[in-house]
Motif scaffolding. Structure first.
Motif, mmCIF file in Angstrom:
data_model
loop_
_atom_site.group_PDB
_atom_site.id
_atom_site.type_symbol
_atom_site.label_atom_id
_atom_site.label_comp_id
_atom_site.label_asym_id
_atom_site.label_seq_id
_atom_site.Cartn_x
_atom_site.Cartn_y
_atom_site.Cartn_z
ATOM 1 N N ASP A 200 -18.666 13.432 50.351
ATOM 2 C CA ASP A 200 -18.691 11.969 50.496
ATOM 3 C C ASP A 200 -19.291 11.315 49.257
ATOM 4 O O ASP A 200 -19.790 10.187 49.322
ATOM 5 N N LEU B 183 -12.567 4.719 58.783
ATOM 6 C CA LEU B 183 -13.474 4.297 57.714
ATOM 7 C C LEU B 183 -14.150 3.019 58.188
ATOM 8 O O LEU B 183 -13.478 2.063 58.589
ATOM 9 N N LEU C 197 -18.359 7.581 48.167
ATOM 10 C CA LEU C 197 -18.718 6.371 48.920
ATOM 11 C C LEU C 197 -19.669 5.529 48.088
ATOM 12 O O LEU C 197 -20.688 6.035 47.606
ATOM 13 N N ALA D 282 -17.531 7.130 57.209
ATOM 14 C CA ALA D 282 -16.253 7.570 57.776
ATOM 15 C C ALA D 282 -16.493 8.698 58.750
ATOM 16 O O ALA D 282 -17.417 9.498 58.574
ATOM 17 N N CYS E 95 -5.367 6.283 52.642
ATOM 18 C CA CYS E 95 -5.698 7.549 53.283
ATOM 19 C C CYS E 95 -4.638 8.575 52.875
ATOM 20 O O CYS E 95 -3.455 8.225 52.702
ATOM 21 N N GLU F 232 -13.309 -1.769 60.699
ATOM 22 C CA GLU F 232 -12.908 -0.373 60.855
ATOM 23 C C GLU F 232 -11.460 -0.233 60.440
ATOM 24 O O GLU F 232 -10.609 -1.023 60.845
ATOM 25 N N PHE G 180 -20.805 2.034 53.710
ATOM 26 C CA PHE G 180 -19.539 2.716 53.970
ATOM 27 C C PHE G 180 -19.812 4.024 54.717
ATOM 28 O O PHE G 180 -20.689 4.801 54.325
ATOM 29 N N SER H 86 -8.963 9.579 61.552
ATOM 30 C CA SER H 86 -10.213 9.233 60.885
ATOM 31 C C SER H 86 -10.376 7.720 60.861
ATOM 32 O O SER H 86 -9.383 6.970 60.821
ATOM 33 N N ARG I 224 -9.943 4.201 47.532
ATOM 34 C CA ARG I 224 -9.945 2.748 47.441
ATOM 35 C C ARG I 224 -9.237 2.370 46.148
ATOM 36 O O ARG I 224 -9.530 2.938 45.086
ATOM 37 N N TRP J 233 -9.952 9.690 51.843
ATOM 38 C CA TRP J 233 -9.949 8.230 51.716
ATOM 39 C C TRP J 233 -10.109 7.862 50.247
ATOM 40 O O TRP J 233 -10.942 8.452 49.540
ATOM 41 N N TYR K 6 -7.218 0.200 50.861
ATOM 42 C CA TYR K 6 -7.835 1.465 51.233
ATOM 43 C C TYR K 6 -6.726 2.437 51.639
ATOM 44 O O TYR K 6 -5.974 2.185 52.585
#
Lengths: 114, 112
Positions: free
Chosen positions: A57, A77, A60, A67, A92, A20, A65, A75, A36, A34, A90
């Motif tokens: 989303d 993830l 993702l 969130a 944010c 997490e 994955f 939040s 990556r 979010w 990762y």
């Protein structure tokens, strides 16, 4: 005021484990994102929230994955059954609203899956 | 599908000279473009943006130029300073759409 914060700053885990990653947005920002970032690449969009709901989303990569943002602020993830290919930073970000509002990024969590 | 491309992974310039960072995009729906700067161990920081209704936007030492017909934008830094040394990301999106696409970044080194 305080910027976007992310914890932990580094996370090392073994393949197959659950992780997490937490994001605290700027106070008053309703939108949270979010991303990556893999080595040598730019940030890649994963998901964004407007308030408590995931408005998009589509980034993702798969159903491992997930969130959440239960109270419209912090939040998390969540990544299940981690794989070595999940290793990345990762990021944010948060913004006051949606659309053209500037996104402010946190320092990121570096995830390493061994 | 890389919709935003920064073809130069690195750039080195002398202090006081101009730095020009380039970015190309393929999606003609993009109408809002941004540049972010990133120092090691920090998140990207917003630098400057431009809407597709403009071809130039200036903020102090930083100017962004947009050529819509060529689907190309560039960031000019004049004069360059050693503190400008960082990775610069170009990003693009459709305005009011939150799916922002980033290039791979260009590492700028400004030598004293």
């Amino acid at each position: 005021g305080a910027g976007v914060s992310q914890t932990p700053s580094n996370k090392v885990t073994e393949k197959g484990k659950y992780v997490e990653l937490r994001c605290d947005p700027i106070s008053g920002h309703t939108a949270l994102y979010w991303y990556r970032q893999s080595l040598g690449q730019g940030p890649e969009f994963l998901i964004y929230f407007q308030g408590t709901g995931a408005a998009d989303d589509s980034g993702l990569p798969n159903d491992r994955f997930f969130a959440v943002r239960p109270e419209g602020s912090v939040s998390t993830l969540k990544i299940q059954r981690t794989e070595r290919g999940d290793s990345a930073v990762y990021l944010c970000a948060s913004s006051f609203g949606l659309g053209g509002d500037t996104q402010y990024f946190g320092p990121g969590t570096r995830l390493t899956v061994l | 599908d890389q919709q935003v491309k920064q073809n130069s992974p690195s750039l080195s310039v002398q202090e006081g000279r101009i730095s020009i960072l380039n970015c190309d995009y393929t999606n003609s729906m993009f109408d809002y473009f941004l540049w972010y700067k990133k120092y090691p161990a920090e998140g990207p920081t917003f630098l400057i943006s431009i809407s597709s209704i403009k071809d130039k936007n200036e903020d102090g030492r930083f100017t962004v130029f947009l050529n819509k017909s060529a689907k190309h934008l560039s960031l000019h830094i004049v004069p360059s300073q050693p503190g400008d040394s960082a990775v610069y990301f170009c990003a693009a999106r459709v305005y009011n759409n939150n799916d922002m696409r980033f290039g791979a970044g260009t590492r700028l080194t400004v030598k004293p």
